[in-house]
Design a protein around this motif. Structure first.
Motif, PDB file in Angstrom:
ATOM      1  N   ASN A  22       0.863  -1.019  -0.528  1.00 47.26           N
ATOM      2  CA  ASN A  22       0.208  -0.049   0.162  1.00 47.26           C
ATOM      3  C   ASN A  22       0.753   0.967  -0.289  1.00 47.26           C
ATOM      4  O   ASN A  22       2.041   1.647   0.618  1.00 47.26           O
ATOM      5  CB  ASN A  22      -1.011  -0.102   1.211  1.00 47.26           C
ATOM      6  N   ILE A  23       0.800   1.877  -1.171  1.00 48.09           N
ATOM      7  CA  ILE A  23       1.886   3.330  -1.400  1.00 48.09           C
ATOM      8  C   ILE A  23       1.761   4.179  -0.209  1.00 48.09           C
ATOM      9  O   ILE A  23       2.302   5.090  -0.138  1.00 48.09           O
ATOM     10  CB  ILE A  23       1.607   3.816  -2.503  1.00 48.09           C
ATOM     11  N   SER A  24       0.222   4.379  -0.051  1.00 51.95           N
ATOM     12  CA  SER A  24      -0.060   4.636   1.309  1.00 51.95           C
ATOM     13  C   SER A  24       0.997   4.943   2.687  1.00 51.95           C
ATOM     14  O   SER A  24       1.358   6.125   3.044  1.00 51.95           O
ATOM     15  CB  SER A  24      -1.793   4.908   1.670  1.00 51.95           C
ATOM     16  N   VAL A  58       3.875   3.442   2.429  1.00 54.39           N
ATOM     17  CA  VAL A  58       4.604   3.378   2.221  1.00 54.39           C
ATOM     18  C   VAL A  58       5.524   5.327   2.200  1.00 54.39           C
ATOM     19  O   VAL A  58       6.200   5.402   2.681  1.00 54.39           O
ATOM     20  CB  VAL A  58       5.486   3.226   0.991  1.00 54.39           C
ATOM     21  N   ARG A  59       4.493   6.080   1.885  1.00 55.59           N
ATOM     22  CA  ARG A  59       5.009   6.929   1.996  1.00 55.59           C
ATOM     23  C   ARG A  59       4.577   7.606   3.070  1.00 55.59           C
ATOM     24  O   ARG A  59       5.645   8.124   3.738  1.00 55.59           O
ATOM     25  CB  ARG A  59       3.103   8.279   1.270  1.00 55.59           C
ATOM     26  N   LYS A  60       3.610   6.859   4.205  1.00 57.65           N
ATOM     27  CA  LYS A  60       3.727   7.153   5.552  1.00 57.65           C
ATOM     28  C   LYS A  60       5.076   6.730   6.419  1.00 57.65           C
ATOM     29  O   LYS A  60       5.283   7.938   6.698  1.00 57.65           O
ATOM     30  CB  LYS A  60       2.702   6.538   6.463  1.00 57.65           C
ATOM     31  N   GLN A  98       8.259   5.775  -8.977  1.00 52.13           N
ATOM     32  CA  GLN A  98       8.614   7.705  -9.388  1.00 52.13           C
ATOM     33  C   GLN A  98       7.552   8.183  -8.428  1.00 52.13           C
ATOM     34  O   GLN A  98       8.432   9.317  -7.833  1.00 52.13           O
ATOM     35  CB  GLN A  98       8.339   7.817 -10.523  1.00 52.13           C
ATOM     36  N   ASN A  99       6.318   8.197  -7.484  1.00 52.99           N
ATOM     37  CA  ASN A  99       5.911   9.002  -6.620  1.00 52.99           C
ATOM     38  C   ASN A  99       6.759   9.058  -5.643  1.00 52.99           C
ATOM     39  O   ASN A  99       6.727   9.639  -4.819  1.00 52.99           O
ATOM     40  CB  ASN A  99       4.384   7.907  -6.737  1.00 52.99           C
ATOM     41  N   LEU A 100       6.910   7.678  -5.179  1.00 49.14           N
ATOM     42  CA  LEU A 100       7.926   7.574  -3.544  1.00 49.14           C
ATOM     43  C   LEU A 100       9.705   8.700  -3.720  1.00 49.14           C
ATOM     44  O   LEU A 100       9.694   9.193  -2.952  1.00 49.14           O
ATOM     45  CB  LEU A 100       8.456   6.247  -3.294  1.00 49.14           C
TER      46      LEU A 100
END
Ligand SMILES: *[C@@H]1O[C@H](CO)[C@@H](O)[C@H](O)[C@H]1NC(C)=O
Ligand SMILES: *[C@@H]1O[C@H](CO)[C@@H](O)[C@H](O)[C@H]1NC(C)=O
Ligand SMILES: *[C@@H]1O[C@H](CO)[C@@H](O)[C@H](O)[C@H]1NC(C)=O
Ligand SMILES: *[C@@H]1O[C@H](CO)[C@@H](O)[C@H](O)[C@H]1NC(C)=O
Ligand SMILES: *[C@@H]1O[C@H](CO)[C@@H](O)[C@H](O)[C@H]1NC(C)=O
Length: 303
Positions: A134-136, A138-140, A180-182
């Protein structure tokens, strides 16, 4: 009278000495001139010999060692002993930054010590489960690392980028967008400094379209034996759209017999292909402590 004669003798002897001194002086001058001609040549030859280790690479350290008092000392020792060697050090408080806004007191004591060395770049560990996590979340995790300096009011309690473990190898447009988002997030967060550093770890050579989305990619993580096989197959020189400054290798399970000139050869060959390198003789829990030839390895990286 006798005293006078003695003095005359003395004086005449002095004259003799004077011309002797002149000859000695001349000899010394000739010697110096010869030295001036020969020494630079010798020094250059010696330096060439030293440079025969090839391009310098950074020491890459997956520091999955809990910072109990003294546990990071073997690392701090080599970092301070080799100010001319750069170290990229990955820390991993809890399969990521851990559940809280700050890691525990052992970490908050030791991280600023490492971060204060100018030849150290600390990275925070995050896993992506091959771009399926879940990318959210990872971003967290990334945002948690970036907030450490403000949360602690200590600018040295900081990392300077992210090490993405379990990065994908096979290409998909969706995975590239995910990565790329990360990367964009790491680059924009001020908590990592002016330009957060991004490392991907697919553990093997990934699809080349991924390479540009990281500053560095671990193109090999495995045993000494498989490294020898792949290097024999020229695997690393074939990576398209890339060059060594973007590559990292992690070689573990190096046999104890690989030491001295053989270890030197391994380090030299590896430095040709990658800009960041970790070599350990440990064959279990490779990253949980320092192997028997740890200082020998770092000395070879400094050579
Ligand atoms: C720090 O590490 C020591 C040794 O492992 C441990 O006993 C101690 O509880 C740790 N401190 C914290 C705050 O976790
Ligand atoms: C080490 O890092 C410094 C600062 O980033 C850089 O100027 C220097 O060239 C690096 N040295 C090596 C051998 O990579
Ligand atoms: C990802 O995590 C966020 C935050 O916990 C949650 O709101 C979201 O539903 C999750 N997405 C998926 C696909 O599980
Ligand atoms: C990055 O991913 C997050 C979470 O899915 C999303 O909200 C954001 O719009 C994405 N950013 C870009 C530039 O795609
Ligand atoms: C290879 O290195 C050069 C010089 O450092 C750099 O300009 C170039 O972008 C690199 N190539 C790629 C594909 O990144």
């Amino acid at each position: 009278m006798t005293a006078m004669t003695s003095e005359e003798k003395h004086v005449s002897r002095r004259g003799c000495l004077k011309s002797k001194w002149a000859r000695i002086l001349l000899a010394v001058l000739v010697f110096i001139v010869l030295c001036a001609a020969i020494i630079p040549a010798v020094v250059v030859t010696t330096l060439r010999k030293k440079n025969s280790m090839g391009p310098k690479s950074k020491v890459f350290v997956p520091l999955y060692v809990y910072p109990a008092p003294g546990a990071w000392t073997p690392l701090e020792n080599v970092i301070s002993a080799h100010p001319d060697v750069n170290f990229t050090v990955v820390i991993n408080p809890g399969n990521g930054p851990g559940p809280n806004s700050l890691p525990d007191a052992n970490y908050t004591r030791e991280i600023p010590v490492l971060a204060s060395y100018t030849n150290v770049r600390l990275l925070g560990y995050v896993h992506t489960s091959y771009a399926q996590r879940n990318i959210s979340l990872v971003r967290k995790d990334i945002e948690t690392y970036a907030a450490w300096p403000t949360e602690s009011s200590n600018s040295d309690l900081a990392v300077r980028g992210i090490f993405f473990d379990e990065a994908p190898q096979q290409y998909s447009a969706q995975s590239l967008t995910y990565l790329q988002n990360l990367t964009d997030l790491v680059k924009e967060l001020k908590g990592f400094g002016s330009n957060g550093f991004v490392v991907h770890n697919p553990g093997a050579v990934p699809d080349s379209r991924y390479l540009a989305s990281a500053d560095s990619t671990v193109v090999f993580e495995g045993t000494y034996n498989s490294f020898q096989e792949r290097q024999g197959a020229n695997l690393f020189t074939d990576i398209p759209d890339s060059n060594r400054t973007q590559l990292c290798a992690v070689i573990h399970s190096v046999p104890d017999t690989v030491e001295g000139s053989e270890l030197r050869g391994l380090v030299k060959e590896s430095r040709k292909v990658v800009d960041e390198l970790y070599i350990t003789h440990l064959s279990t829990d490779y990253y949980a402590s320092f192997g028997s030839k740890w200082t020998e390895f770092v000395d070879l990286m400094a050579a």
